[in-house]
Design a protein around this motif. Structure first.
Motif, short mmCIF file in Angstrom:
data_model
loop_
_atom_site.label_atom_id
_atom_site.label_comp_id
_atom_site.label_asym_id
_atom_site.label_seq_id
_atom_site.Cartn_x
_atom_site.Cartn_y
_atom_site.Cartn_z
N GLY A 38 0.83 -1.21 0.00
CA GLY A 38 0.00 0.00 0.00
C GLY A 38 0.86 1.25 0.00
O GLY A 38 1.83 1.33 0.74
N GLY A 39 0.53 2.19 -0.85
CA GLY A 39 1.22 3.47 -0.87
C GLY A 39 2.48 3.52 -1.73
O GLY A 39 3.13 4.56 -1.81
N VAL A 40 2.84 2.41 -2.38
CA VAL A 40 4.09 2.44 -3.19
C VAL A 40 3.93 3.13 -4.53
O VAL A 40 4.92 3.42 -5.20
CB VAL A 40 4.69 1.03 -3.46
CG1 VAL A 40 5.29 0.44 -2.21
CG2 VAL A 40 3.71 0.11 -4.12
N GLY A 41 2.66 3.36 -4.93
CA GLY A 41 2.45 4.05 -6.21
C GLY A 41 1.79 3.21 -7.29
O GLY A 41 1.89 3.53 -8.47
N LYS A 42 1.09 2.15 -6.89
CA LYS A 42 0.41 1.30 -7.87
C LYS A 42 -0.59 2.10 -8.71
O LYS A 42 -0.57 2.06 -9.93
CB LYS A 42 -0.38 0.17 -7.18
CG LYS A 42 0.46 -0.82 -6.44
CD LYS A 42 -0.40 -1.87 -5.76
CE LYS A 42 -1.26 -1.30 -4.63
NZ LYS A 42 -0.50 -0.74 -3.51
N SER A 43 -1.50 2.83 -8.01
CA SER A 43 -2.54 3.56 -8.74
C SER A 43 -1.92 4.66 -9.60
O SER A 43 -2.36 4.90 -10.72
CB SER A 43 -3.54 4.17 -7.76
OG SER A 43 -4.09 3.17 -6.95
N THR A 44 -0.90 5.32 -9.05
CA THR A 44 -0.24 6.39 -9.79
C THR A 44 0.36 5.86 -11.09
O THR A 44 0.12 6.41 -12.17
CB THR A 44 0.90 7.00 -8.91
OG1 THR A 44 0.31 7.51 -7.72
CG2 THR A 44 1.66 8.07 -9.64
N ILE A 45 1.12 4.77 -10.98
CA ILE A 45 1.80 4.25 -12.17
C ILE A 45 0.77 3.60 -13.12
O ILE A 45 0.90 3.71 -14.34
CB ILE A 45 2.95 3.29 -11.78
CG1 ILE A 45 4.00 4.09 -11.01
CG2 ILE A 45 3.57 2.64 -13.00
CD1 ILE A 45 5.20 3.30 -10.53
N PHE A 92 10.55 4.70 -11.94
CA PHE A 92 9.98 6.04 -11.96
C PHE A 92 10.68 6.91 -10.92
O PHE A 92 10.97 6.43 -9.83
CB PHE A 92 8.48 6.00 -11.68
CG PHE A 92 7.67 5.49 -12.83
CD1 PHE A 92 7.67 4.13 -13.15
CD2 PHE A 92 6.93 6.36 -13.62
CE1 PHE A 92 6.94 3.64 -14.23
CE2 PHE A 92 6.19 5.89 -14.70
CZ PHE A 92 6.20 4.54 -15.01
N PRO A 93 10.92 8.17 -11.25
CA PRO A 93 11.59 9.06 -10.30
C PRO A 93 10.60 9.59 -9.26
O PRO A 93 9.39 9.45 -9.43
CB PRO A 93 12.07 10.20 -11.18
CG PRO A 93 11.03 10.27 -12.27
CD PRO A 93 10.59 8.84 -12.52
N GLU A 94 11.14 10.17 -8.21
CA GLU A 94 10.27 10.93 -7.31
C GLU A 94 9.90 12.19 -8.09
O GLU A 94 10.79 12.86 -8.60
CB GLU A 94 11.07 11.29 -6.06
CG GLU A 94 10.22 11.56 -4.88
CD GLU A 94 11.08 11.69 -3.65
OE1 GLU A 94 10.70 11.14 -2.61
OE2 GLU A 94 12.14 12.34 -3.72
N ASP A 95 8.63 12.48 -8.24
CA ASP A 95 8.22 13.50 -9.20
C ASP A 95 7.25 14.49 -8.56
O ASP A 95 6.15 14.13 -8.16
CB ASP A 95 7.56 12.79 -10.40
CG ASP A 95 7.20 13.74 -11.53
OD1 ASP A 95 7.32 14.97 -11.34
OD2 ASP A 95 6.78 13.25 -12.59
N ARG A 96 7.69 15.73 -8.51
CA ARG A 96 6.87 16.78 -7.88
C ARG A 96 5.56 17.01 -8.64
O ARG A 96 4.55 17.35 -8.07
CB ARG A 96 7.70 18.05 -7.77
CG ARG A 96 7.05 19.07 -6.89
CD ARG A 96 7.96 20.03 -6.20
NE ARG A 96 7.10 20.99 -5.48
CZ ARG A 96 6.65 20.78 -4.27
NH1 ARG A 96 6.97 19.69 -3.62
NH2 ARG A 96 5.85 21.67 -3.69
#
Ligand SMILES: Nc1ncnc2c1ncn2[C@@H]1O[C@H](COP(=O)(O)OP(=O)(O)O)[C@@H](O)[C@H]1O
Ligand SMILES: [Mg+2]
Length: 251
Positions: A9-16, A212-216
């Motif tokens: 949870g929170g690793v960025g699944k939905s984002t990616i 993926f980078p940390e992205d503002r």
């Protein structure tokens, strides 16, 4: 191309997942996005304003019970589901979204009739889709079972360079070996430098396909509740790279 996302949870699944949908659309694919997270918000990331007020199918208890034809201890193991996509799918410009909500595997302890309807619907959607399919799955590995993952071409395990995330990723990799799944791929997220990348690779024993980078831009879009489909910046480039690499495997 049928792709499922998993990871802690929170690793960025939905984002990616949302960024990948954007890159697939851009490359000319039609896309069916399926949100199978218990607290779904893929719709918002894909710019569906109406998704906010949508009830996930998993919470439509009456509908599910009716379809399961529950009578005392008996229910229909082959419920009617083929009309549901037409009723509950959101659509825009080559993109379709189905918000399912939490799905439990039969083997994972829940054989309840409502879950049978959801599982059947998920398989139906995945098998019938003519577009690329992107499934945003539940966080951990508890519900990672055959029925959900076998029709997939790729399982993308999202991992960030910290221990907790990598432990979950390791468990998923182990389970997928037991299930004899091929094409289980690690995707790095919030990777700042080569040291981060190396930490993921050393801990998992697998090189991330893309990191993926940390992205503002991602952070700001989330704050504003903006869609990620056409987000400018480095994440978009990475999503394009991911599409290219996945397509090169051929499906
Ligand atoms: N590469 C990134 N750069 C900046 N913020 C990110 C990045 N990836 C994810 N986030 C943020 O981290 C949070 C969790 O991401 P999310 O995609 O919801 O995770 P998951 O679906 O795995 O639970 C969100 O607020 C998201 O905007
Ligand atoms: Mg999510």
């Amino acid at each position: 191309m049928k792709i499922a996302f998993c990871g802690k949870g929170g690793v960025g699944k939905s984002t990616i997942a949302a960024l990948l949908c954007g890159a697939l659309l851009e490359s000319g694919y039609g896309v069916l996005a399926i949100d199978a997270d218990p607290s779904p918000h893929l719709g918002r990331l894909l710019g569906f304003a109406e998704a906010e007020s949508l009830t996930p199918l998993a919470e439509m208890r009456d509908l599910l019970a009716e379809r399961a034809e529950k009578q005392g201890p008996y229910y229909n193991l082959n419920p009617k589901i083929d009309d549901l996509p037409e009723k509950f799918m959101l659509k825009k410009d080559g993109l379709r979204l189905m918000v399912l909500g939490a799905i439990r595997e039969a083997g994972g302890g829940c054989a309840c009739p409502e879950q049978t309807v959801l599982r059947r619907l998920l398989s139906f959607l995945i098998l019938q889709a003519k577009e690329a399919v992107v499934v945003d799955m539940e966080a951990g590995v508890e519900h990672f079972g055959r029925a959900t993952v076998v029709p997939m071409d790729f399982i993308l395990v999202v991992a960030q360079p910290y221990r907790g995330s990598l432990e979950t990723a390791k468990q998923i990799l182990r389970l997928s070996q037991e299930l004899k799944m091929e094409r289980v791929v690690v995707v790095g997220n919030a990777v700042r430098d080569t040291e981060d990348e190396a930490f993921i690779q050393e801990t998992l024993g697998v090189e991330p396909l893309v990191s993926f980078p940390e992205d503002r831009e991602v952070l700001l879009a989330e704050r504003k509740g903006k869609s990620l489909l056409e987000l400018p910046g480095p994440s978009r480039e990475k999503a394009r790279e991911l599409v290219k690499k996945l397509s090169s495997y051929g499906t």
